[in-house]
Enzyme design. Sequence first.
Site, PDB file in Angstrom:
ATOM      1  N   ASP A  85       0.813  -1.223   0.000  1.00 13.75           N
ATOM      2  CA  ASP A  85       0.000   0.000   0.000  1.00 13.75           C
ATOM      3  C   ASP A  85       0.846   1.272   0.000  1.00 13.75           C
ATOM      4  OD1 ASP A  85      -2.696  -1.276   0.247  1.00 13.75           O
ATOM      5  OD2 ASP A  85      -1.832  -2.010   2.116  1.00 13.75           O
ATOM      6  N   HIS A 117      27.017  13.630  -2.133  1.00 12.20           N
ATOM      7  CA  HIS A 117      28.402  13.658  -2.585  1.00 12.20           C
ATOM      8  C   HIS A 117      29.090  14.858  -1.973  1.00 12.20           C
ATOM      9  CE1 HIS A 117      27.555  16.903  -5.439  1.00 12.20           C
ATOM     10  NE2 HIS A 117      26.552  16.193  -5.911  1.00 12.20           N
ATOM     11  N   SER A 145       3.354  17.022  -0.676  1.00 15.03           N
ATOM     12  CA  SER A 145       3.962  17.427  -1.943  1.00 15.03           C
ATOM     13  C   SER A 145       5.140  18.380  -1.726  1.00 15.03           C
ATOM     14  CB  SER A 145       2.922  18.122  -2.820  1.00 15.03           C
ATOM     15  OG  SER A 145       1.873  17.239  -3.138  1.00 15.03           O
ATOM     16  N   ALA A 163       3.581  19.835   3.394  1.00 16.48           N
ATOM     17  CA  ALA A 163       4.054  20.209   2.059  1.00 16.48           C
ATOM     18  C   ALA A 163       5.190  21.214   2.139  1.00 16.48           C
ATOM     19  CB  ALA A 163       2.900  20.788   1.249  1.00 16.48           C
ATOM     20  N   THR A 168      15.772  17.202   7.510  1.00 20.12           N
ATOM     21  CA  THR A 168      17.216  17.019   7.665  1.00 20.12           C
ATOM     22  C   THR A 168      17.578  16.156   8.859  1.00 20.12           C
ATOM     23  OG1 THR A 168      17.427  19.026   9.011  1.00 20.12           O
ATOM     24  CG2 THR A 168      17.631  19.280   6.628  1.00 20.12           C
ATOM     25  N   LYS A 169      16.607  15.926   9.757  1.00 24.60           N
ATOM     26  CA  LYS A 169      16.855  15.143  10.969  1.00 24.60           C
ATOM     27  C   LYS A 169      15.742  14.114  11.136  1.00 24.60           C
ATOM     28  CE  LYS A 169      19.079  18.949  13.464  1.00 24.60           C
ATOM     29  NZ  LYS A 169      19.032  19.784  14.696  1.00 24.60           N
ATOM     30  N   ARG A 183      10.529  20.819  11.460  1.00 21.89           N
ATOM     31  CA  ARG A 183      10.561  20.644  12.911  1.00 21.89           C
ATOM     32  C   ARG A 183       9.198  20.116  13.364  1.00 21.89           C
ATOM     33  NH1 ARG A 183       8.257  24.586  16.121  1.00 21.89           N
ATOM     34  NH2 ARG A 183       7.519  26.476  15.070  1.00 21.89           N
ATOM     35  N   ARG A 186       3.501  18.841  16.445  1.00 22.68           N
ATOM     36  CA  ARG A 186       2.737  18.206  17.507  1.00 22.68           C
ATOM     37  C   ARG A 186       2.702  16.703  17.281  1.00 22.68           C
ATOM     38  NH1 ARG A 186      -2.017  20.314  14.702  1.00 22.68           N
ATOM     39  NH2 ARG A 186      -3.264  18.587  13.870  1.00 22.68           N
TER      40      ARG A 186
END
Length: 575
Positions: A85, A117, A145, A163, A168-169, A183, A186
């Site tokens: 799915d 790279h 998206s 969206a 990055t974490k 970030r 909730r």
Amino acid sequence: MDTETSLEDAYFDSCPWDFVPRASAGQRAAQDAHQRRLADSGASFGPDCYVSEAAGVFADALRLGANSYVAGHAYVTGEVTAGSDCTINPYATVRGRIALGDGVRIGAHSSLLGFNHGFAPDRPVHRQPLTSKGITVGDDVWIGSHVVVLDGVTIGDHCVVGAGAVVTKDLPPWTIAAGNPARPLRDRRAQGGSPDRAVPGDLGDAVARFADRARAQAADLIARCWDPGTGRYVDRPGAAATVRAHCDAIEVADLLLGSPPEQLATAEHTERLRDLQDPGSGLVPEFAPDGGPGVLPAPADDGWIDDGTAEYHVLSVGYALDLLGSRFTQPVHVVRDMTPGQLVSRLESLPWRTRAWSAGAWVDCWATGAYRNLELGAEAGQPGALEALFGWLTTRVDPWTGMWGEAGSPAAGRLQLVNGYYRLTRGSFAQFGLEVPYPERVVDTALAHGGEPRWFTAGRENACNVLDVAHPLWLVGRRTGHRGAEVRAWAEEQLTRALGRWRDGAGFGFGPAGEGGSGPGREPGLQGTEMWLAIVWLLADLAGVADRLGYRPRGVHRPEPARSSVLLPPRTSYS
């Protein structure tokens, strides 16, 4: 191919979820043939899958589970594994080492880039070597998206990524995240609508619900750590009885119940802890293997007794007695008997360059012993010793980091430096109500360390490492608003993760073991619960929602000074 069939094929490129219920027999045959061609290159497909012929699929390895699809104009390369799915929508890019769980939705124009790279200046970018840590996405995840997910990221189960986010974490399970960089906003389990309607109050509501839940379970989680056979507390069922476990039980009960643990009367709690103090040194040894009084090692030439556990008990037992309305029976003699010269020699000999945490822990113990001696009306140390401590510290701080010691190698990073800073300042500047030097540099150093993925991504944090960033940020935040938005964002992210670590009926686990195997590990217990409850308060206060918790630490990790000091004038500016 007639015009109607061509239009229908184009429709499935954009709306592949309709292929199974709507495709003709001829279209199904064409799709089967397309999948066989891809299988010749190592791909595999579960039942009812669809891969648009308009998609650029050039994977080294591709596995799609049942009812999964790749829409038109998607770009898929590398080693991609998807559960059942899963959907890769039009114009999405999925490249590198990518592992998707079940029920993952990747929105149109989003990119999961499981490789990277270099860009060193010694050669053109196109000649730089490629690296790949890979991306892992859990079950039931919606990636909106135009999202970008970078190499090395893990997105936990049940997450929603808004969206346009740039992830990055790592994101812990149930996180709703958005923004660049992404970030947490909730917990998805909190009542509410889509992520773009999240409001700051959501975090406060989550904090309040957590506190209510923890209070309702506090008595039972303390009871599970009482060993009726020995009549003592253990960190977790099956562990040995320890002095710290008794102190942690008292701290947890004070935080959540406002009273001592019910297994013993207050007077018996007090008597047991007071009787542990060694009459010769004033330190508190660990229990012996047979459960009897422990034995301390022989003193060093300066009279100090090097025993890290007994040193920490100066903190834990002293503050547990505070919570019981009592105090030590006698001074900490090894602190009281140390001359200023001996103290400075000891400070100079500590391993500041290689093990700043150990050095900071020693300062924490000595300064706390001095505080306990003053509490009893005794001398903190020999005349001038306490002034010598603060004099040495204020002249040895590094103005570039605001801390003591040095950052380690690239492999070691700032872990020892920052963790040592917490222990040192907790017992000295914070405990005595003195201002720490160079607060802006402390913020810079702590935030740089707090962004280190080796220790501060989902599943890798432990209580020591998070506490040792949160407390310095809280401590200096009373004096400076330097990088305040970043501090708050870090605190909100860590707070969201922390709340999700609570285990019903058992509390918090400490987390992965620290350097050298330190800490009790991931299994919930008293130490992890006591530490994380204090951490949650610090993070909540940095995020502006601590009032929703209904508790405030009063023990080892108390925010206020234990003693308002006039021994040294606070320094208010540092050039």
